[in-house]
Motif scaffolding. Structure first.
Motif, short mmCIF file in Angstrom:
data_model
loop_
_atom_site.label_atom_id
_atom_site.label_comp_id
_atom_site.label_asym_id
_atom_site.label_seq_id
_atom_site.Cartn_x
_atom_site.Cartn_y
_atom_site.Cartn_z
N UNK A 24 45.06 53.61 54.84
CA UNK A 24 43.83 52.81 54.74
C UNK A 24 43.13 53.08 53.41
N UNK A 25 43.07 54.35 52.99
CA UNK A 25 42.47 54.68 51.70
C UNK A 25 43.26 54.02 50.57
N UNK A 26 44.59 54.04 50.67
CA UNK A 26 45.42 53.41 49.63
C UNK A 26 45.16 51.91 49.56
N UNK A 27 45.07 51.25 50.72
CA UNK A 27 44.82 49.80 50.74
C UNK A 27 43.44 49.49 50.16
N UNK A 28 42.42 50.30 50.51
CA UNK A 28 41.09 50.07 49.96
C UNK A 28 41.06 50.26 48.45
N UNK A 29 41.79 51.24 47.96
CA UNK A 29 41.85 51.46 46.52
C UNK A 29 42.55 50.30 45.83
N UNK A 31 42.68 47.20 46.92
CA UNK A 31 41.74 46.07 46.95
C UNK A 31 40.67 46.24 45.88
N UNK A 32 40.14 47.46 45.74
CA UNK A 32 39.18 47.73 44.67
C UNK A 32 39.77 47.49 43.30
N UNK A 33 41.02 47.85 43.12
CA UNK A 33 41.73 47.63 41.86
C UNK A 33 41.86 46.13 41.56
N UNK A 34 42.20 45.35 42.57
CA UNK A 34 42.35 43.90 42.40
C UNK A 34 41.01 43.26 42.06
N UNK A 35 39.95 43.67 42.77
CA UNK A 35 38.62 43.12 42.50
C UNK A 35 38.15 43.50 41.09
N UNK A 36 38.34 44.75 40.71
CA UNK A 36 37.95 45.20 39.37
C UNK A 36 38.74 44.48 38.29
N UNK A 37 40.02 44.25 38.53
CA UNK A 37 40.83 43.53 37.56
C UNK A 37 40.35 42.08 37.44
N UNK A 38 39.95 41.47 38.55
CA UNK A 38 39.39 40.11 38.49
C UNK A 38 38.10 40.06 37.70
N UNK A 39 37.24 41.05 37.90
CA UNK A 39 35.99 41.12 37.12
C UNK A 39 36.30 41.32 35.65
N UNK A 40 37.26 42.19 35.36
CA UNK A 40 37.66 42.44 33.97
C UNK A 40 38.18 41.17 33.32
N UNK A 41 39.02 40.43 34.03
CA UNK A 41 39.58 39.19 33.48
C UNK A 41 38.50 38.16 33.24
N UNK A 42 37.56 38.03 34.17
CA UNK A 42 36.50 37.03 33.98
C UNK A 42 35.56 37.42 32.84
N UNK A 43 35.28 38.71 32.68
CA UNK A 43 34.45 39.15 31.55
C UNK A 43 35.14 38.88 30.22
N UNK A 79 44.96 55.54 43.24
CA UNK A 79 46.08 54.96 43.99
C UNK A 79 47.34 55.80 43.83
N UNK A 80 47.58 56.28 42.63
CA UNK A 80 48.76 57.13 42.39
C UNK A 80 48.63 58.44 43.17
#
Length: 179
Positions: A24-29, A31-43, A79-80
């Motif tokens: 569960x911790x790995x999946x949440x991390x 998901x956080x990575x995907x959301x952060x990457x989306x924010x990074x791409x939009x910025x 995640x690693x």
């Protein structure tokens, strides 16, 4: 005292509680990575194509983009680390504890790495106490850890020792057998 061997082996059911928490911790991390990457791409799309193309006039956007990159790196590192902990937890499945009442020995066999095996033998004369440690998920799947205190006699005196045996299936049943 029993005159038999009791084998306590870590099982998949035994590690299930800890494995669920780590997955569960790995999946949440992730998901956080995907959301952060989306924010990074939009910025970067909004203010410039790369981090280095942002000029000093967009100082606020530059700071936010740098912070988002740092957060993304932190998510990747986390995640690693969680992934490596999951692999390490799966190695616990190779741990076997044998309590041999006839020879008065407690033998712990562990596989630490694919080519590394550790065998630890301890002499004991009498088991003093057996404790059980169960967490929330462990109770649901009927697993837990045993904490065994025992006496080891030698020519001069006796020593009280203990051993922690994690990820055991049916710990209350095993306690009845041991104690």
């Amino acid at each position: 005292m029993n005159s038999e061997k009791i084998t306590l082996k870590c099982t998949l059911t035994g590690i299930l509680g800890e494995l669920i928490k780590k997955i569960v911790a790995f999946i949440l991390i992730i998901v956080g990575c995907i959301i952060t990457n989306g924010i990074r791409s939009s910025l970067l799309k909004k203010h410039g194509s790369t981090l280095f193309s942002l000029d000093a006039s967009k100082f606020g956007a530059l700071i936010v983009t740098i912070l988002v990159h740092i957060l993304l790196i932190a998510f990747i590192i986390a995640a690693i680390i969680i992934f490596l902990k999951i692999i390490g937890l799966l190695y616990e499945l190779n741990t076997v504890t044998i309590i041999d009442f006839a020879r008065e020995k407690i033998i712990v066999e562990k596989t630490l790495f694919p080519f590394s095996k550790e065998v630890d033998e301890n002499k004991f004369n009498e088991i003093i106490e057996v404790g059980i440690c169960q967490k929330g998920i462990d109770r649901l799947v009927n697993s837990g850890a045993l904490y065994v205190e025992y006496l080891a006699y030698n020519r001069i005196d006796s020593k009280m020792r203990s051993i922690y045996i994690p990820y055991i299936e049916n710990p209350y049943e095993k306690k009845q057998i041991l104690f």
